[in-house]
Design an enzyme around this catalytic site. Structure first.
Site, mmCIF file in Angstrom:
data_model
loop_
_atom_site.group_PDB
_atom_site.id
_atom_site.type_symbol
_atom_site.label_atom_id
_atom_site.label_comp_id
_atom_site.label_asym_id
_atom_site.label_seq_id
_atom_site.Cartn_x
_atom_site.Cartn_y
_atom_site.Cartn_z
ATOM 1 N N SER A 51 0.761 -1.088 0.084
ATOM 2 C CA SER A 51 0.059 0.039 -0.097
ATOM 3 C C SER A 51 0.891 1.160 0.137
ATOM 4 C CB SER A 51 -0.771 -0.036 1.327
ATOM 5 O OG SER A 51 -1.393 1.281 1.547
ATOM 6 N N TYR A 56 -2.522 -1.179 10.452
ATOM 7 C CA TYR A 56 -2.355 -1.421 9.147
ATOM 8 C C TYR A 56 -0.937 -0.946 8.427
ATOM 9 C CZ TYR A 56 -3.890 -1.098 4.044
ATOM 10 O OH TYR A 56 -4.114 -1.201 2.770
HETATM 11 P P1 NAD Z 1 -11.316 -5.833 -0.034
HETATM 12 O O1 NAD Z 1 -11.803 -5.420 1.240
HETATM 13 O O2 NAD Z 1 -12.254 -5.473 -1.508
HETATM 14 O O3 NAD Z 1 -10.756 -7.393 -0.459
HETATM 15 C C1 NAD Z 1 -9.926 -7.776 0.315
HETATM 16 C C2 NAD Z 1 -10.001 -9.395 0.346
HETATM 17 O O4 NAD Z 1 -9.172 -9.974 1.271
HETATM 18 C C3 NAD Z 1 -11.441 -9.761 0.382
HETATM 19 O O5 NAD Z 1 -11.875 -10.604 -0.650
HETATM 20 C C4 NAD Z 1 -11.359 -10.740 1.887
HETATM 21 O O6 NAD Z 1 -12.239 -11.631 1.888
HETATM 22 C C5 NAD Z 1 -9.843 -10.994 1.687
HETATM 23 N N1 NAD Z 1 -9.519 -11.655 2.990
HETATM 24 C C6 NAD Z 1 -9.491 -10.838 4.311
HETATM 25 N N2 NAD Z 1 -9.250 -11.545 5.113
HETATM 26 C C7 NAD Z 1 -8.628 -12.763 4.785
HETATM 27 C C8 NAD Z 1 -8.377 -14.062 5.186
HETATM 28 N N3 NAD Z 1 -8.001 -14.260 6.428
HETATM 29 N N4 NAD Z 1 -8.030 -15.168 4.072
HETATM 30 C C9 NAD Z 1 -8.286 -15.077 2.947
HETATM 31 N N5 NAD Z 1 -8.740 -13.895 2.514
HETATM 32 C C10 NAD Z 1 -8.868 -12.709 3.102
HETATM 33 O O7 NAD Z 1 -9.913 -4.706 -0.450
HETATM 34 P P2 NAD Z 1 -9.306 -4.496 -1.483
HETATM 35 O O8 NAD Z 1 -9.105 -2.909 -1.639
HETATM 36 O O9 NAD Z 1 -9.398 -5.272 -3.044
HETATM 37 O O10 NAD Z 1 -7.846 -4.709 -1.021
HETATM 38 C C11 NAD Z 1 -6.940 -5.719 -1.548
HETATM 39 C C12 NAD Z 1 -5.338 -5.414 -1.048
HETATM 40 O O11 NAD Z 1 -5.117 -4.413 -1.535
HETATM 41 C C13 NAD Z 1 -5.329 -5.312 0.476
HETATM 42 O O12 NAD Z 1 -4.123 -6.105 0.755
HETATM 43 C C14 NAD Z 1 -5.236 -3.918 0.798
HETATM 44 O O13 NAD Z 1 -4.655 -3.627 2.023
HETATM 45 C C15 NAD Z 1 -4.675 -3.595 -0.469
HETATM 46 N N6 NAD Z 1 -4.768 -1.936 -0.719
HETATM 47 C C16 NAD Z 1 -5.846 -1.580 -1.061
HETATM 48 C C17 NAD Z 1 -6.199 0.033 -1.412
HETATM 49 C C18 NAD Z 1 -7.259 0.567 -1.879
HETATM 50 O O14 NAD Z 1 -7.494 1.611 -2.063
HETATM 51 N N7 NAD Z 1 -8.484 -0.329 -2.022
HETATM 52 C C19 NAD Z 1 -5.112 0.700 -1.242
HETATM 53 C C20 NAD Z 1 -3.721 0.192 -0.675
HETATM 54 C C21 NAD Z 1 -3.806 -1.032 -0.623
#
Ligand code: NAD
Length: 261
Positions: free
Chosen positions: A145, A158
């Site tokens: 991130s 986080y």
């Molecule tokens: P999201 O909440 O839409 O998806 C996250 C996914 O992780 C979900 O499918 C959830 O079920 C899964 N998950 C959570 N706990 C789990 C576990 N114990 N075992 C298996 N799966 C699990 O979030 P996103 O935005 O798609 O995020 C994906 C990644 O990108 C994350 O690591 C997040 O930190 C990172 N990220 C997202 C953003 C953003 O703005 N959306 C920014 C920076 C980083």
């Protein structure tokens, strides 16, 4: 499309929604075979799998908690049993919750660290074992991130998890470079996914976020998936240990825009 990716096998953790679904769908377009991991949202995972197949790839869905060793084992087993091996492992699963550090319960802390950091370790370990046992050029992509670099008050767990992912990625990249195993991270900025749905539904909050992005807009999950496809492809063959920011310039100190400061 990177033609060499056709028929390669990938595991994508947390693939039932958001960025994980977008990566799975993109891998489908590349003609890849994808193990889509989900934790609780079976329907989302099935929809992602259907999209992968429609896009020209193949997919299976596997329920597993990536914060557990058995969960990670289930995923590598699914790749081998369904698709005959493993080429790319994407540690995408992640979560967050907002809480002041002084009020943060140990449970809050452990939950976020367990998925975001321990999950990355366990997934990486499974993939490394497979790659080294089979003398395979492997490829690992970790979802970090902008908060591996930018502090984030009220999200200390986080930020700590993503800072951990950064040095974990660099360390493992160095440890396995000679075996031709590449390990990279992607650092998304603000991306339109369910993790942010509530925040971006509020016009005021959305405007605040947008004002922190030099390009002036929220990113799409497909733009993160494009970085994953490039890192997975042979076009990035000399790249290891980096974090590729996909953030519209969010890490560029936007408060200095226009010569302020
Ligand atoms: P999201 O909440 O839409 O998806 C996250 C996914 O992780 C979900 O499918 C959830 O079920 C899964 N998950 C959570 N706990 C789990 C576990 N114990 N075992 C298996 N799966 C699990 O979030 P996103 O935005 O798609 O995020 C994906 C990644 O990108 C994350 O690591 C997040 O930190 C990172 N990220 C997202 C953003 C953003 O703005 N959306 C920014 C920076 C980083």
């Amino acid at each position: 499309v990177y033609s060499e990716l056709k028929n390669r096998v990938a595991v994508v953790t947390g693939g039932s929604k958001g960025i994980g679904t977008a990566i799975s769908e993109r891998f489908g377009k590349e003609g890849m075979k994808v193990v889509i991991n989900y934790h609780s949202d079976e329907k989302g995972a099935q929809e992602a799998a259907d999209a992968v197949k429609k896009n020209g790839g193949d997919a299976v869905i596997v329920q597993a908690d990536i914060g557990s060793e058995e969960g990670a084992q289930k995923l590598i087993d699914a790749a081998v049993n369904n698709f005959g091996g493993l080429d790319i492992w994407v540690n995408n699963a992640g979560m967050e919750n907002q809480v002041a550090t002084k009020d943060m319960s140990l449970e809050d802390w452990n939950r976020v660290i367990n998925v975001n950091l321990t999950g990355v370790f366990l997934g990486t370990k499974m993939a490394l074992r497979y790659f080294t046992d089979h003398n395979k050029k492997g490829n690992i992509i970790n979802m970090s991130s902008v908060h591996e670099q930018i502090p984030w008050p009220t999200f200390a767990h986080y930020a700590a998890s993503k800072g951990g992912v950064k040095l974990f990625t660099e360390t493992v990249a160095m440890e396995y470079a000679k075996q031709n195993i590449r390990v990279n991270a992607i650092g998304p900025g603000a991306i339109n996914t369910p993790i942010n749905a509530k925040k971006f539904a509020d016009p005021e909050q959305k405007a605040t976020t947008t004002s922190m992005i030099p390009m002036g807009r929220i990113g799409d999950p497909e733009e993160v998936a494009a970085a994953a496809a490039w890192l997975a492809s042979d076009e990035s063959s000399y790249v290891t240990g980096i974090t590729m920011f996909v953030d519209g310039g969010m890490t560029l100190y936007p408060s200095f825009q226009g010569g302020r400061g």
